[in-house]
Design a protein around this motif. Structure first.
Motif, PDB file in Angstrom:
ATOM      1  N   PHE A  93       9.456 -12.556   5.348  1.00  0.00           N
ATOM      2  CA  PHE A  93       9.224 -12.496   6.794  1.00  0.00           C
ATOM      3  C   PHE A  93       8.753 -11.103   7.226  1.00  0.00           C
ATOM      4  O   PHE A  93       8.728 -10.793   8.415  1.00  0.00           O
ATOM      5  N   THR A  94       8.363 -10.282   6.263  1.00  0.00           N
ATOM      6  CA  THR A  94       7.923  -8.908   6.532  1.00  0.00           C
ATOM      7  C   THR A  94       6.413  -8.847   6.352  1.00  0.00           C
ATOM      8  O   THR A  94       5.905  -8.995   5.243  1.00  0.00           O
ATOM      9  N   VAL A  95       5.701  -8.634   7.452  1.00  0.00           N
ATOM     10  CA  VAL A  95       4.238  -8.701   7.440  1.00  0.00           C
ATOM     11  C   VAL A  95       3.662  -7.532   8.244  1.00  0.00           C
ATOM     12  O   VAL A  95       4.063  -7.288   9.380  1.00  0.00           O
ATOM     13  N   GLY A  96       2.720  -6.804   7.653  1.00  0.00           N
ATOM     14  CA  GLY A  96       2.031  -5.725   8.362  1.00  0.00           C
ATOM     15  C   GLY A  96       2.927  -4.565   8.726  1.00  0.00           C
ATOM     16  O   GLY A  96       2.624  -3.808   9.651  1.00  0.00           O
ATOM     17  N   SER A  97       3.997  -4.373   7.974  1.00  0.00           N
ATOM     18  CA  SER A  97       4.969  -3.340   8.321  1.00  0.00           C
ATOM     19  C   SER A  97       4.731  -2.064   7.520  1.00  0.00           C
ATOM     20  O   SER A  97       4.035  -2.054   6.506  1.00  0.00           O
ATOM     21  N   GLU A  98       5.345  -0.992   7.996  1.00  0.00           N
ATOM     22  CA  GLU A  98       5.322   0.290   7.297  1.00  0.00           C
ATOM     23  C   GLU A  98       6.761   0.747   7.119  1.00  0.00           C
ATOM     24  O   GLU A  98       7.478   0.941   8.099  1.00  0.00           O
ATOM     25  N   LEU A  99       7.173   0.903   5.874  1.00  0.00           N
ATOM     26  CA  LEU A  99       8.524   1.353   5.588  1.00  0.00           C
ATOM     27  C   LEU A  99       8.479   2.851   5.270  1.00  0.00           C
ATOM     28  O   LEU A  99       7.910   3.276   4.267  1.00  0.00           O
ATOM     29  N   ILE A 100       9.034   3.663   6.179  1.00  0.00           N
ATOM     30  CA  ILE A 100       9.015   5.115   6.034  1.00  0.00           C
ATOM     31  C   ILE A 100      10.235   5.547   5.207  1.00  0.00           C
ATOM     32  O   ILE A 100      11.372   5.216   5.540  1.00  0.00           O
TER      33      ILE A 100
ATOM     34  N   LEU B  82       0.836  -1.194   0.000  1.00  0.00           N
ATOM     35  CA  LEU B  82       0.000   0.000   0.000  1.00  0.00           C
ATOM     36  C   LEU B  82       0.872   1.245   0.000  1.00  0.00           C
ATOM     37  O   LEU B  82       1.807   1.348   0.802  1.00  0.00           O
ATOM     38  N   ASN B  83       0.571   2.189  -0.869  1.00  0.00           N
ATOM     39  CA  ASN B  83       1.327   3.446  -0.891  1.00  0.00           C
ATOM     40  C   ASN B  83       0.626   4.455   0.013  1.00  0.00           C
ATOM     41  O   ASN B  83      -0.438   4.972  -0.312  1.00  0.00           O
ATOM     42  N   THR B  84       1.226   4.715   1.174  1.00  0.00           N
ATOM     43  CA  THR B  84       0.620   5.616   2.142  1.00  0.00           C
ATOM     44  C   THR B  84       1.397   6.933   2.127  1.00  0.00           C
ATOM     45  O   THR B  84       1.770   7.409   1.070  1.00  0.00           O
ATOM     46  N   SER B  85       1.652   7.531   3.276  1.00  0.00           N
ATOM     47  CA  SER B  85       2.350   8.821   3.296  1.00  0.00           C
ATOM     48  C   SER B  85       2.750   9.161   4.716  1.00  0.00           C
ATOM     49  O   SER B  85       2.041   8.839   5.676  1.00  0.00           O
ATOM     50  N   ILE B  86       3.861   9.889   4.853  1.00  0.00           N
ATOM     51  CA  ILE B  86       4.232  10.371   6.180  1.00  0.00           C
ATOM     52  C   ILE B  86       3.267  11.437   6.682  1.00  0.00           C
ATOM     53  O   ILE B  86       3.277  11.775   7.863  1.00  0.00           O
TER      54      ILE B  86
ATOM     55  N   ILE C  50      -0.791 -14.541   2.303  1.00  0.00           N
ATOM     56  CA  ILE C  50      -0.765 -13.226   1.649  1.00  0.00           C
ATOM     57  C   ILE C  50      -0.266 -12.182   2.642  1.00  0.00           C
ATOM     58  O   ILE C  50      -0.821 -12.031   3.724  1.00  0.00           O
ATOM     59  N   ARG C  51       0.796 -11.482   2.265  1.00  0.00           N
ATOM     60  CA  ARG C  51       1.367 -10.445   3.113  1.00  0.00           C
ATOM     61  C   ARG C  51       0.898  -9.066   2.651  1.00  0.00           C
ATOM     62  O   ARG C  51       0.790  -8.811   1.451  1.00  0.00           O
ATOM     63  N   VAL C  52       0.641  -8.178   3.597  1.00  0.00           N
ATOM     64  CA  VAL C  52       0.275  -6.799   3.293  1.00  0.00           C
ATOM     65  C   VAL C  52       1.235  -5.882   4.042  1.00  0.00           C
ATOM     66  O   VAL C  52       1.394  -5.998   5.255  1.00  0.00           O
ATOM     67  N   ASN C  53       1.880  -4.991   3.313  1.00  0.00           N
ATOM     68  CA  ASN C  53       2.808  -4.027   3.901  1.00  0.00           C
ATOM     69  C   ASN C  53       2.583  -2.657   3.278  1.00  0.00           C
ATOM     70  O   ASN C  53       1.850  -2.527   2.286  1.00  0.00           O
ATOM     71  N   ALA C  54       3.198  -1.645   3.851  1.00  0.00           N
ATOM     72  CA  ALA C  54       3.010  -0.276   3.371  1.00  0.00           C
ATOM     73  C   ALA C  54       4.347   0.423   3.191  1.00  0.00           C
ATOM     74  O   ALA C  54       5.301   0.176   3.944  1.00  0.00           O
ATOM     75  N   VAL C  55       4.399   1.293   2.196  1.00  0.00           N
ATOM     76  CA  VAL C  55       5.485   2.266   2.095  1.00  0.00           C
ATOM     77  C   VAL C  55       4.885   3.637   2.379  1.00  0.00           C
ATOM     78  O   VAL C  55       3.784   3.946   1.923  1.00  0.00           O
TER      79      VAL C  55
END
Length: 244
Positions: free
Chosen positions: A229-236, A133-137, A172-177
């Protein structure tokens, strides 16, 4: 490069900016790629630039239209291994200037549409698929005039966690940037001139805006098996803007 070899990928809002760069990177890494967009001219330009991609005309805020996107993917790819939900709208206004129509449009494009697209894609998501998911700071800082935009992005960050919990039994993994200011056409579209951009850059500890490639690099990692191994994370990815 073959980090996404034989994977089938979808990039929403893939005709410009971060989406276009990510589609380009996905192709370079060996994926079969579909892109969506709402502007026919931009989609055609992207098709010419990218080459062998599936182009789907779609309004990210139209709930009924998300089923059509899923149908097109199923008919052409059979299934999906990676999804980058990138399509969005940036509408920045003082609180006093918001009306219901504008509020609803931002919510529809940035949050409601992506939610129902994931729902529509469920039957064709492969075991072990990755959703980014493309989110935002903006969801994490108190930037004036960003209230509605930030709220939509905060909703996506929450979905990265809750949908991970729900979809993990299928692998299924879901992560965010969460990008900070990125040098894309967005800043011009929302009326920022050179002086405004300079002021924005002054708030970034690294002293510059990010590039679409820097976001695409992160999305490739999250879409690939390297992040298994990256699940439910947010990469800022914001040059330190939200943390320093």
């Amino acid at each position: 490069m073959s980090r996404l070899k034989d994977k089938r990928a979808l990039v929403t809002g893939g005709s410009s900016g971060i989406g276009l760069e990510t589609a380009r990177r996905f192709l370079a890494e060996g994926a079969r790629v579909a892109i969506t967009g709402s502007n026919p001219a931009s989609l055609e330009a992207a098709r010419k630039e990218l080459g062998d991609v599936l182009v789907i005309h779609a309004d990210a805020g139209d709930v009924a239209g998300q089923t059509k996107v899923a149908d097109a993917i199923r008919d052409n790819f059979g299934g999906l291994d990676a999804v980058f939900l990138n399509a969005g709208v940036g509408d920045f206004r003082p609180l006093a200037q918001w009306d219901e129509a504008g509020f609803d449009r931002s919510m529809a494009v940035n949050l409601k549409g992506p939610f129902f697209l994931v729902q529509a894609l469920l039957p064709i998501l492969a075991k072990g698929a990755s959703i980014v998911l493309n989110t935002s700071i903006n969801a994490r800082i108190g930037m004036p005039n960003s209230s509605v935009y930030a709220a939509t992005k905060a909703g996506l960050i929450s979905l990265a966690r809750t949908l991970s919990g729900e979809l993990l039994p299928r692998g299924i993994r879901v992560n965010a940037v969460s990008p900070g200011p990125i040098a894309t056409p967005l800043h011009g579209k929302i009326g920022m001139g050179d002086a405004e951009i300079k002021g924005l850059v002054g708030q970034i500890p690294l002293g510059r805006r990010g590039s679409p490639k820097e976001i695409a690099d992160a999305v490739v990692f999250l879409a690939s098996d390297e992040s298994a191994f990256t699940v439910g994370s947010e990469l800022i990815i914001d040059g330190g803007m939200s943390t320093l």
